[in-house]
Design a protein around this motif. Structure first.
Motif, PDB file in Angstrom:
ATOM      1  N   LEU A   1       0.818  -1.215   0.000  1.00  0.00           N
ATOM      2  CA  LEU A   1       0.000   0.000   0.000  1.00  0.00           C
ATOM      3  C   LEU A   1       0.852   1.264   0.000  1.00  0.00           C
ATOM      4  CD1 LEU A   1      -2.819  -1.110   2.461  1.00  0.00           C
ATOM      5  CD2 LEU A   1      -3.018  -0.816  -0.020  1.00  0.00           C
ATOM      6  N   ASP A   2       2.110   1.160   0.439  1.00  0.00           N
ATOM      7  CA  ASP A   2       3.023   2.302   0.433  1.00  0.00           C
ATOM      8  C   ASP A   2       3.642   2.546  -0.941  1.00  0.00           C
ATOM      9  OD1 ASP A   2       2.648   3.028   3.070  1.00  0.00           O
ATOM     10  OD2 ASP A   2       4.370   1.883   3.811  1.00  0.00           O
ATOM     11  N   SER A   3       3.453   1.610  -1.875  1.00  0.00           N
ATOM     12  CA  SER A   3       4.101   1.714  -3.184  1.00  0.00           C
ATOM     13  C   SER A   3       3.339   2.646  -4.124  1.00  0.00           C
ATOM     14  CB  SER A   3       4.222   0.326  -3.829  1.00  0.00           C
ATOM     15  OG  SER A   3       2.954  -0.111  -4.288  1.00  0.00           O
ATOM     16  N   ASP A   4       4.070   3.194  -5.092  1.00  0.00           N
ATOM     17  CA  ASP A   4       3.449   4.049  -6.106  1.00  0.00           C
ATOM     18  C   ASP A   4       2.466   3.247  -6.958  1.00  0.00           C
ATOM     19  OD1 ASP A   4       4.866   6.248  -5.240  1.00  0.00           O
ATOM     20  OD2 ASP A   4       6.461   6.028  -6.724  1.00  0.00           O
ATOM     21  N   GLU A   5       2.807   1.971  -7.241  1.00  0.00           N
ATOM     22  CA  GLU A   5       1.935   1.123  -8.054  1.00  0.00           C
ATOM     23  C   GLU A   5       0.577   0.950  -7.385  1.00  0.00           C
ATOM     24  OE1 GLU A   5       5.016   0.370  -7.179  1.00  0.00           O
ATOM     25  OE2 GLU A   5       6.156  -0.358  -8.911  1.00  0.00           O
ATOM     26  N   SER A   6       0.584   0.777  -6.078  1.00  0.00           N
ATOM     27  CA  SER A   6      -0.663   0.608  -5.335  1.00  0.00           C
ATOM     28  C   SER A   6      -1.527   1.854  -5.420  1.00  0.00           C
ATOM     29  CB  SER A   6      -0.362   0.296  -3.861  1.00  0.00           C
ATOM     30  OG  SER A   6      -1.537   0.394  -3.079  1.00  0.00           O
ATOM     31  N   LYS A   7      -0.897   2.997  -5.274  1.00  0.00           N
ATOM     32  CA  LYS A   7      -1.636   4.260  -5.258  1.00  0.00           C
ATOM     33  C   LYS A   7      -2.116   4.674  -6.639  1.00  0.00           C
ATOM     34  CE  LYS A   7       0.909   5.692  -1.188  1.00  0.00           C
ATOM     35  NZ  LYS A   7       2.114   6.342  -0.717  1.00  0.00           N
ATOM     36  N   ALA A   8      -1.557   4.063  -7.700  1.00  0.00           N
ATOM     37  CA  ALA A   8      -1.875   4.462  -9.073  1.00  0.00           C
ATOM     38  C   ALA A   8      -3.135   3.800  -9.621  1.00  0.00           C
ATOM     39  CB  ALA A   8      -0.692   4.142  -9.984  1.00  0.00           C
ATOM     40  N   VAL A   9      -3.631   2.756  -8.968  1.00  0.00           N
ATOM     41  CA  VAL A   9      -4.771   2.015  -9.527  1.00  0.00           C
ATOM     42  C   VAL A   9      -6.022   2.215  -8.693  1.00  0.00           C
ATOM     43  CG1 VAL A   9      -3.347   0.243 -10.610  1.00  0.00           C
ATOM     44  CG2 VAL A   9      -4.172  -0.109  -8.274  1.00  0.00           C
ATOM     45  N   GLY A  10      -7.155   1.911  -9.322  1.00  0.00           N
ATOM     46  CA  GLY A  10      -8.421   1.917  -8.597  1.00  0.00           C
ATOM     47  C   GLY A  10      -9.260   3.152  -8.858  1.00  0.00           C
ATOM     48  N   GLN A  11     -10.532   3.036  -8.467  1.00  0.00           N
ATOM     49  CA  GLN A  11     -11.476   4.145  -8.625  1.00  0.00           C
ATOM     50  C   GLN A  11     -11.269   5.147  -7.498  1.00  0.00           C
ATOM     51  OE1 GLN A  11     -15.264   2.095  -8.657  1.00  0.00           O
ATOM     52  NE2 GLN A  11     -15.364   2.323 -10.867  1.00  0.00           N
ATOM     53  N   LYS A  12     -11.060   6.396  -7.919  1.00  0.00           N
ATOM     54  CA  LYS A  12     -10.874   7.465  -6.937  1.00  0.00           C
ATOM     55  C   LYS A  12     -12.114   8.349  -6.942  1.00  0.00           C
ATOM     56  CE  LYS A  12      -5.846   7.504  -7.364  1.00  0.00           C
ATOM     57  NZ  LYS A  12      -5.681   6.358  -8.249  1.00  0.00           N
ATOM     58  N   PRO A  13     -12.421   8.943  -5.801  1.00  0.00           N
ATOM     59  CA  PRO A  13     -13.574   9.846  -5.769  1.00  0.00           C
ATOM     60  C   PRO A  13     -13.337  11.056  -6.673  1.00  0.00           C
ATOM     61  CG  PRO A  13     -12.388   9.870  -3.662  1.00  0.00           C
ATOM     62  CD  PRO A  13     -11.739   8.843  -4.530  1.00  0.00           C
ATOM     63  N   ALA A  14     -14.425  11.661  -7.136  1.00  0.00           N
ATOM     64  CA  ALA A  14     -14.302  12.872  -7.956  1.00  0.00           C
ATOM     65  C   ALA A  14     -13.465  13.893  -7.185  1.00  0.00           C
ATOM     66  CB  ALA A  14     -15.676  13.432  -8.266  1.00  0.00           C
ATOM     67  N   GLY A  15     -12.531  14.502  -7.863  1.00  0.00           N
ATOM     68  CA  GLY A  15     -11.678  15.467  -7.205  1.00  0.00           C
ATOM     69  C   GLY A  15     -10.413  14.859  -6.644  1.00  0.00           C
ATOM     70  N   GLY A  16     -10.218  13.542  -6.864  1.00  0.00           N
ATOM     71  CA  GLY A  16      -8.997  12.879  -6.411  1.00  0.00           C
ATOM     72  C   GLY A  16      -9.141  12.290  -5.029  1.00  0.00           C
ATOM     73  N   GLY A  17      -8.023  11.917  -4.463  1.00  0.00           N
ATOM     74  CA  GLY A  17      -8.016  11.288  -3.153  1.00  0.00           C
ATOM     75  C   GLY A  17      -7.686   9.810  -3.259  1.00  0.00           C
ATOM     76  N   GLU A  18      -7.966   9.104  -2.182  1.00  0.00           N
ATOM     77  CA  GLU A  18      -7.602   7.693  -2.080  1.00  0.00           C
ATOM     78  C   GLU A  18      -8.610   6.814  -2.816  1.00  0.00           C
ATOM     79  OE1 GLU A  18      -6.116   4.781   1.479  1.00  0.00           O
ATOM     80  OE2 GLU A  18      -7.792   6.098   1.927  1.00  0.00           O
TER      81      GLU A  18
END
Length: 114
Positions: free
Chosen positions: A31-48
């Motif tokens: 979860l600390d990796s850039d690859e982890s943070k790059a995928v998935g549906q994010k809320p409108a306006g960004g975020g986790e």
């Protein structure tokens, strides 16, 4: 709690254990990796992303004693089991090692290469 409720919780724990094949430490590091943070549906306006947030909840569950599981933990375990089953069925052809598909599953605690 009724016997039926205990049986449901036991089934949930078993299915969760089958779906989540990463340890709390492995998942936390992922979860600390850039690859982890790059995928998935994010809320409108960004975020986790939804998956990243889920991964943090999975880590908390994995680090708890079973007796300390809450109704919310059990609900999340069922959500994880469903997601892993649905997403696994969409496996792409070819090498999956560096795919968004695998990275998304890993955010949910499942490494399909394990």
């Amino acid at each position: 709690m009724s016997d039926e409720g205990k049986d449901d919780d036991k089934k949930t724990r078993e299915e969760f254990a089958d779906a989540v094949n990463m340890t709390a430490k492995q998942l936390r590091e992922w979860l600390d990796s850039d690859e982890s943070k790059a995928v998935g549906q994010k809320p409108a306006g960004g975020g986790e992303s939804t998956g990243h947030e889920s991964g943090r909840h999975i880590v908390r569950i994995l680090e708890k004693k079973q007796a300390d599981y809450t109704a919310g933990d059990y609900a999340h375990m069922r959500k994880v089991v469903g997601y892993v089953a649905r997403h696994s069925a969409q496996r792409p052809k070819g090498d999956i090692e560096d795919t968004a598909w695998r990275h998304s599953l890993m955010n949910w605690g499942n490494d399909p290469l394990k």
